[in-house]
Enzyme design. Structure first.
Site, PDB file in Angstrom:
ATOM      1  N   ASP A   1       4.702  -6.639  -4.430  1.00  0.00           N
ATOM      2  CA  ASP A   1       5.526  -7.648  -5.113  1.00  0.00           C
ATOM      3  C   ASP A   1       5.969  -8.769  -4.186  1.00  0.00           C
ATOM      4  O   ASP A   1       7.056  -9.335  -4.349  1.00  0.00           O
ATOM      5  CB  ASP A   1       6.771  -7.002  -5.765  1.00  0.00           C
TER       6      ASP A   1
ATOM      7  N   LYS B   1       1.874 -12.259  -3.894  1.00  0.00           N
ATOM      8  CA  LYS B   1       0.483 -12.502  -3.470  1.00  0.00           C
ATOM      9  C   LYS B   1      -0.278 -13.309  -4.519  1.00  0.00           C
ATOM     10  O   LYS B   1      -1.092 -14.156  -4.177  1.00  0.00           O
ATOM     11  CB  LYS B   1      -0.260 -11.174  -3.259  1.00  0.00           C
TER      12      LYS B   1
ATOM     13  N   GLY C   1       0.463  -6.059 -10.407  1.00  0.00           N
ATOM     14  CA  GLY C   1       0.841  -7.029 -11.429  1.00  0.00           C
ATOM     15  C   GLY C   1       0.942  -8.387 -10.774  1.00  0.00           C
ATOM     16  O   GLY C   1       1.779  -8.600  -9.917  1.00  0.00           O
ATOM     17  N   HIS C   2       0.019  -9.258 -11.123  1.00  0.00           N
ATOM     18  CA  HIS C   2       0.037 -10.597 -10.533  1.00  0.00           C
ATOM     19  C   HIS C   2       0.467 -11.592 -11.591  1.00  0.00           C
ATOM     20  O   HIS C   2      -0.120 -11.632 -12.667  1.00  0.00           O
ATOM     21  CB  HIS C   2      -1.358 -11.000 -10.063  1.00  0.00           C
TER      22      HIS C   2
ATOM     23  N   GLN D   1      -0.739  -4.296  -4.071  1.00  0.00           N
ATOM     24  CA  GLN D   1       0.356  -3.514  -3.469  1.00  0.00           C
ATOM     25  C   GLN D   1       0.691  -4.091  -2.082  1.00  0.00           C
ATOM     26  O   GLN D   1       0.549  -5.281  -1.893  1.00  0.00           O
ATOM     27  CB  GLN D   1      -0.002  -2.009  -3.377  1.00  0.00           C
TER      28      GLN D   1
HETATM   29  P1  IMP Z   1       1.020   4.335  -8.258  1.00  0.00           P
HETATM   30  O1  IMP Z   1       0.263   3.331  -7.459  1.00  0.00           O
HETATM   31  O2  IMP Z   1       1.135   3.978  -9.711  1.00  0.00           O
HETATM   32  O3  IMP Z   1       0.489   5.730  -8.065  1.00  0.00           O
HETATM   33  O4  IMP Z   1       2.546   4.360  -7.712  1.00  0.00           O
HETATM   34  C1  IMP Z   1       2.860   4.818  -6.400  1.00  0.00           C
HETATM   35  C2  IMP Z   1       4.002   4.008  -5.807  1.00  0.00           C
HETATM   36  O5  IMP Z   1       3.542   2.677  -5.543  1.00  0.00           O
HETATM   37  C3  IMP Z   1       5.221   3.845  -6.721  1.00  0.00           C
HETATM   38  O6  IMP Z   1       6.387   3.771  -5.917  1.00  0.00           O
HETATM   39  C4  IMP Z   1       4.994   2.493  -7.372  1.00  0.00           C
HETATM   40  O7  IMP Z   1       6.196   1.889  -7.799  1.00  0.00           O
HETATM   41  C5  IMP Z   1       4.375   1.726  -6.206  1.00  0.00           C
HETATM   42  N1  IMP Z   1       3.503   0.626  -6.640  1.00  0.00           N
HETATM   43  C6  IMP Z   1       2.247   0.715  -7.111  1.00  0.00           C
HETATM   44  N2  IMP Z   1       1.757  -0.507  -7.371  1.00  0.00           N
HETATM   45  C7  IMP Z   1       2.706  -1.377  -7.027  1.00  0.00           C
HETATM   46  C8  IMP Z   1       2.770  -2.814  -7.029  1.00  0.00           C
HETATM   47  O8  IMP Z   1       1.832  -3.534  -7.384  1.00  0.00           O
HETATM   48  N3  IMP Z   1       3.952  -3.361  -6.606  1.00  0.00           N
HETATM   49  C9  IMP Z   1       4.989  -2.599  -6.165  1.00  0.00           C
HETATM   50  N4  IMP Z   1       4.962  -1.259  -6.138  1.00  0.00           N
HETATM   51  C10 IMP Z   1       3.840  -0.663  -6.563  1.00  0.00           C
END
Ligand code: IMP
Length: 434
Positions: A16, A19, A43-44, A224
């Site tokens: 977040d 990017k 999420g972009h 991420q």
């Molecule tokens: P997962 O990727 O859905 O398995 O989530 C694992 C961890 O990564 C959790 O804490 C999510 O909130 C975090 N996470 C996954 N994708 C994002 C992102 O794009 N932005 C921020 N946190 C993320």
């Protein structure tokens, strides 16, 4: 003049960082934009004129009509991807998209298992996005996963039968749950979506390598952030892929030698969504203010993000891991009106100071941040040149540069493309003025 032919853009915090906006801004200097890891957990948001695009899988460059690639390192949810293609169509954009046949797919079973896994963890939940990311990557590593090329062979293909047996066993035996009735409808939709994606599938490694040899310029778009990387992040509170720059090569099928440079994106303060250690988290009015003014709510899940001061110890670690020579500092406008501002320059643990990010969670949860206090600045009207930035803001940016050794090349002061300032001459491929 030296130009950066291929650039990797990565997040240097817990995701977040903004990017999407940076990639969108830079992409006019590139021919192709590539996603190489993660899936619809990302999420972009890209805001251009009156249109706001929210993508989870499609590379951001699609908004500009660029060629886009989804590499083998991504886990693709075909239903989400087809809905994003429809979103582009509704704005009159025909995506020029290539999806790796080797990319693993997220099936409706993976979504179900993600929720069951989280529920089974009780107080030890990761706080995943419930998009099936962990289960899809686990199946990939266990060698029971489904790739795009396997899914194309439909429900009668050999891989699907083995995969479905495995998935049902997990649901029934590991989690003692019944396979939901809803799943049969979801599976029909899933295979329809896979069929729709067939014309986009191909060998992304081969295609990208040819393009690079011809001198075309490729921008690799990370998802991420480094502190969520499965190897280098705050394990186990991480995502299931490598989010660092090195993954751009493995996740797209090009040689690591074809990557020329790395730009890291860092928010001017720290946020985190989901569980896990966060030394500089603020539980006070400043934390609430950052969340409100910065609109810190997840693009994918809508959850409010935890907020805190910028953590330079973690940032320097991330800069080193990625080899980030350049920084894009985003959302610095959100700090306006806060005085003083603080940045964490050391951790304290058991009366001793350290500048190392500890590997184990227990230790990381106990470190206390040591802050450097700096003068804040007042509210700013979106300035159109670097010269118009308040002196204190420039000092803040220079402090980040001095601490990390990376050069600030972009400063973002708001969500719109026009609210972006480029530091002249830092990245050779960029124009001298925004
Ligand atoms: P997962 O990727 O859905 O398995 O989530 C694992 C961890 O990564 C959790 O804490 C999510 O909130 C975090 N996470 C996954 N994708 C994002 C992102 O794009 N932005 C921020 N946190 C993320």
């Amino acid at each position: 003049m030296v130009t950066v032919q291929n650039l990797v853009v990565v997040g240097l915090q817990w995701g977040d960082e903004g990017k999407g906006k940076v990639v969108d801004y830079l992409s006019e200097h590139f021919d192709i934009v590539v996603r190489f890891q993660g899936g619809s957990n990302a999420g972009h948001t890209v805001k251009t004129g009156d249109s706001v695009f929210k993508f989870r899988i499609i590379p951001t460059g699609a908004v500009r009509g660029l060629r886009t690639v989804i590499g083998n390192g991504v886990v693709v949810d075909p239903i989400v991807l087809t809905s994003e293609i429809d979103q582009l169509h509704s704005e009159g954009i025909e995506p020029d998209l290539l999806i790796s046949e080797r990319a693993h797919v997220i099936t409706p079973y993976h979504l179900e298992i993600d929720s069951l896994q989280e529920a089974s963890k009780g107080n030890h939940k990761i706080g995943t996005t419930k998009r099936g990311i962990g289960p899809a990557y686990s199946d990939k590593v266990q060698r029971v996963g489904m790739r795009m090329c396997d899914a194309l062979r439909g429900r009668d293909g050999p891989q699907w039968r083995a995969f479905e047996d495995h998935a049902r066993r997990q649901i029934e035996q590991a989690y003692g749950s019944e396979v939901s009735e809803r799943l049969s409808g979801d599976l029909i939709e899933f295979f329809e979506a896979v069929d729709r994606l067939k014309p986009f599938m191909g060998d992304t490694g081969d295609s990208l390598t040819c393009a690079i040899e011809k001198g075309e310029r490729v921008l690799f778009e990370g998802a991420q952030g480094t502190l969520l990387d499965v190897d280098h992040g705050t394990y186990p509170f991480v995502t299931s892929s490598n989010c660092v720059s090195a993954a751009a090569a493995t996740g797209s099928g090009v040689s690591p030698l074809s990557i020329s440079d790395v730009l890291g994106v860092v928010k001017a303060y720290q946020t985190r969504v989901g569980a896990g250690p966060f030394p500089t988290e603020l539980g006070d009015a400043v934390g609430t203010r950052l969340c409100t003014v910065g609109h810190e709510f997840g693009t994918v899940t809508g959850r409010s993000r935890r907020c805190g001061w910028l953590d330079l110890v973690a940032l320097r670690y991330a800069v080193r891991l990625n080899g980030a020579k350049y920084l894009a500092v985003t959302k610095i406008d959100v700090l306006s009106g806060i005085n003083p501002v603080r940045v964490c320059v050391r951790y304290e643990l058991n009366g001793r100071e350290t500048q190392r990010v500890p590997p184990d969670l227990d230790t990381y949860s106990r470190v206390r941040p040591v802050y450097e206090e700096m003068s804040g600045w007042g509210e700013i009207e979106s300035p159109h040149s670097l010269d118009a930035l308040p002196r204190e803001m420039i000092d803040y940016l220079q402090f980040i540069e001095n601490y990390t050794g990376a050069r600030v090349s972009i400063v973002s002061l708001g969500p719109d493309r026009s609210e972006t300032l480029v530091v002249p001459g830092v990245i050779p491929c960029l124009p001298r003025h925004a």
